[in-house]
Design a protein around this motif. Sequence first.
Motif, mmCIF file in Angstrom:
data_model
loop_
_atom_site.group_PDB
_atom_site.id
_atom_site.type_symbol
_atom_site.label_atom_id
_atom_site.label_comp_id
_atom_site.label_asym_id
_atom_site.label_seq_id
_atom_site.Cartn_x
_atom_site.Cartn_y
_atom_site.Cartn_z
ATOM 1 N N ALA A 83 46.391 64.094 58.589
ATOM 2 C CA ALA A 83 45.593 65.284 58.266
ATOM 3 C C ALA A 83 44.768 65.782 59.445
ATOM 4 O O ALA A 83 44.234 65.002 60.238
ATOM 5 C CB ALA A 83 44.672 64.982 57.093
ATOM 6 N N ALA B 65 42.595 67.043 42.310
ATOM 7 C CA ALA B 65 42.940 67.502 43.660
ATOM 8 C C ALA B 65 44.454 67.594 43.770
ATOM 9 O O ALA B 65 45.138 66.577 43.894
ATOM 10 C CB ALA B 65 42.374 66.575 44.721
ATOM 11 N N CYS C 19 43.376 76.805 55.185
ATOM 12 C CA CYS C 19 43.643 75.370 55.045
ATOM 13 C C CYS C 19 42.434 74.512 55.366
ATOM 14 O O CYS C 19 42.571 73.318 55.671
ATOM 15 C CB CYS C 19 44.822 74.974 55.933
ATOM 16 N N LEU D 7 39.012 64.151 50.459
ATOM 17 C CA LEU D 7 39.232 64.000 49.014
ATOM 18 C C LEU D 7 38.069 63.340 48.284
ATOM 19 O O LEU D 7 38.057 63.306 47.049
ATOM 20 C CB LEU D 7 40.506 63.185 48.765
ATOM 21 N N GLY E 92 47.015 68.747 46.124
ATOM 22 C CA GLY E 92 47.135 69.130 47.518
ATOM 23 C C GLY E 92 48.421 69.869 47.825
ATOM 24 O O GLY E 92 49.444 69.700 47.147
ATOM 25 N N PHE F 58 41.195 69.982 55.550
ATOM 26 C CA PHE F 58 41.279 70.100 54.097
ATOM 27 C C PHE F 58 40.438 71.291 53.652
ATOM 28 O O PHE F 58 39.324 71.490 54.146
ATOM 29 C CB PHE F 58 40.720 68.851 53.404
ATOM 30 N N GLY G 27 50.701 70.663 51.365
ATOM 31 C CA GLY G 27 50.836 70.415 52.784
ATOM 32 C C GLY G 27 52.289 70.172 53.128
ATOM 33 O O GLY G 27 53.160 70.230 52.273
ATOM 34 N N VAL H 100 44.195 72.140 46.777
ATOM 35 C CA VAL H 100 43.558 71.769 48.046
ATOM 36 C C VAL H 100 44.550 72.005 49.178
ATOM 37 O O VAL H 100 45.266 71.096 49.604
ATOM 38 C CB VAL H 100 43.096 70.297 48.046
ATOM 39 N N SER I 176 46.004 72.093 52.796
ATOM 40 C CA SER I 176 45.692 71.198 53.908
ATOM 41 C C SER I 176 46.619 71.481 55.086
ATOM 42 O O SER I 176 47.652 72.137 54.930
ATOM 43 C CB SER I 176 45.858 69.736 53.483
ATOM 44 N N TYR J 45 49.968 65.305 45.791
ATOM 45 C CA TYR J 45 50.281 66.327 46.795
ATOM 46 C C TYR J 45 51.736 66.746 46.690
ATOM 47 O O TYR J 45 52.586 66.004 46.199
ATOM 48 C CB TYR J 45 50.034 65.778 48.200
#
Length: 592
Positions: free
Chosen positions: A343, A301, A386, A211, A303, A346, A305, A332, A334, A273
């Motif tokens: 994680a 950003a 991803c 990030l 995200g 990314f 996920g 983003v 991930s 996220y």
Amino acid sequence: MTLTPTENETLPLRAGGFTTLVEALDYAARGECGLNFHSARGELVRALPYAELRERAIEAGRGLVNAGFPVGARVVLLADTDADFVILFFACQYAGLLPVPVALPTTLGGKEAYIASLRRQLTGCDASAAMAPAELLSYAQEAGDGLGLVLVGDPQAFYALPAGNADPRPFGADGPCYLQYSSGSTRDPLGVDIPQRAITANCNAIINDGLEARPHDRCTSWLPLYHDMGLVGFLLTPMMCQISVDYMTTRDFARRPLTWLQLITRNRGTLSYSPSFGYDLCCRRAGSAADLAIDLSSWRAAGIGGDMVQPGVLTRFVEAFGPYGFRRTAFVPSYGMAETSLAVSFAPLDTGMQVDVIDRRSMADEGVAVPAPAGDPAQGRAFVACGRPLIGHTAEIRDDDGKLLPERRIGRIFVKGPSVMAGYFRQPEATALVLDASGWLDTGDLGYRLGEQLVITGRAKDLIIINGRNIWPQDLEWAVEEIPGLRRGDAAAFSIDGAKDEEQVVLLVQCRTTDPAARETLAREAKGVIQRTAAIDCTVCLVDPKGLPQTSSGKLSRARAKTNYLNGVYDPPADAGADPRPRRAAPAAPPG
């Protein structure tokens, strides 16, 4: 009461580089930033600067030391999104105890099932104490009855422990940090043992590689703090780079999802996220965005996920909220899991999602992800890349014999790096099944490599194989959920051994109507969609709303849905004459 600021006035941003959580909090406490807890309508309920968090955590930690808890003892914390959970999580760090965040009850009417699950977790980690919010204290007391716990209490009971002359005794860089229960824990809960070195390595990689943390960043989150994406992504990582965070609870988000976007708007959030279903829920309420004066231009950003990335959902989010300042390039995608702290990879920043449309037949028959032929959209299957593994981490795609596969060959994903868990707590046999002596982790996921990026195609255990063809259950579920009136999360697909010992696909569909004609139409449409999508027959079973079981993080549990189906929890299939379930008596299992 005022929000903690977005930037510290005098403390320079330190982008990670700490070796323990305590070292990181000691530094963050020198500034003014911190954590902010909001109501369902977005009003500030509690501000907790890192300085206050440190002071209160040290005091509570001294009380735990003085109470006689030995170093490394486990303290189960029912993880509500509030200041008390955060303070006591860090109190355990200062006291040299292992906090064990666990889920809150997720459904009404499931008290007995929840208490049984909590008892398994208390037993599995051999807990010495348990903390629960006051309104859930009776649940924790019942779950811990007879287990010999030293203390079962609400936060005030822990704060009341006298500190005496006890000194903090935090873990060192080579010590443990916490236990993370995987979201699907059932009969034999597996506590992921996360050492200090693993969590600091993962946070450092997220901050600097994933990030690229900046002084003006501010996080916004509704993710539960008992799940790795909420705990690591939006508590531990921001603290390690001294970033302020705005929280709302997961249950409030489910009721008022646009409050999430209001918080980003009001406080100029830059990092947030969600799994795909969170973006989808916002799309369903998008009509109110203009009235709420939403402005998402600060969100750099966004995200995705925690589950399979759904490109159609993200496209609809851009269409709905692009007019309110959201940029397509902010996405983003991930990939990660609790066994890697959080994680693994990314996608590159400022590029958005890269969609790879591959040929369904080649994927199903040969396990090869070749580009779909032009001019035949029905033959294409869209996957989202991803990203590449974080710096210091490596991923390999292997076949069933462990052989390394080339680009665009689908296989099992293995990961190695400093963020990988120490193992499952006191479960050496379960650990040996997924983690080898050289540090390679079998993720249990399937995917392929696209250049340097990973593309995830699903869980190996969920894969449906019919006549030698590989069929991904998500393909079937997502296709059916496009039927008008259905929502994301309304379908579950799996296979069972049919009456003639052949694989039979079963589709469970949540149905909100009791009208017989409408139910018959829905079942018929669902069968037709599956036939058009995968050219296979299936058995359709309509279930009540909220009848599909979920993990504690809100993901569909196909394994439990399958168990429920086989145990007769649901009504007979819509085409009951073709019921493929084995004819055997079985005790009913709870649907949640």
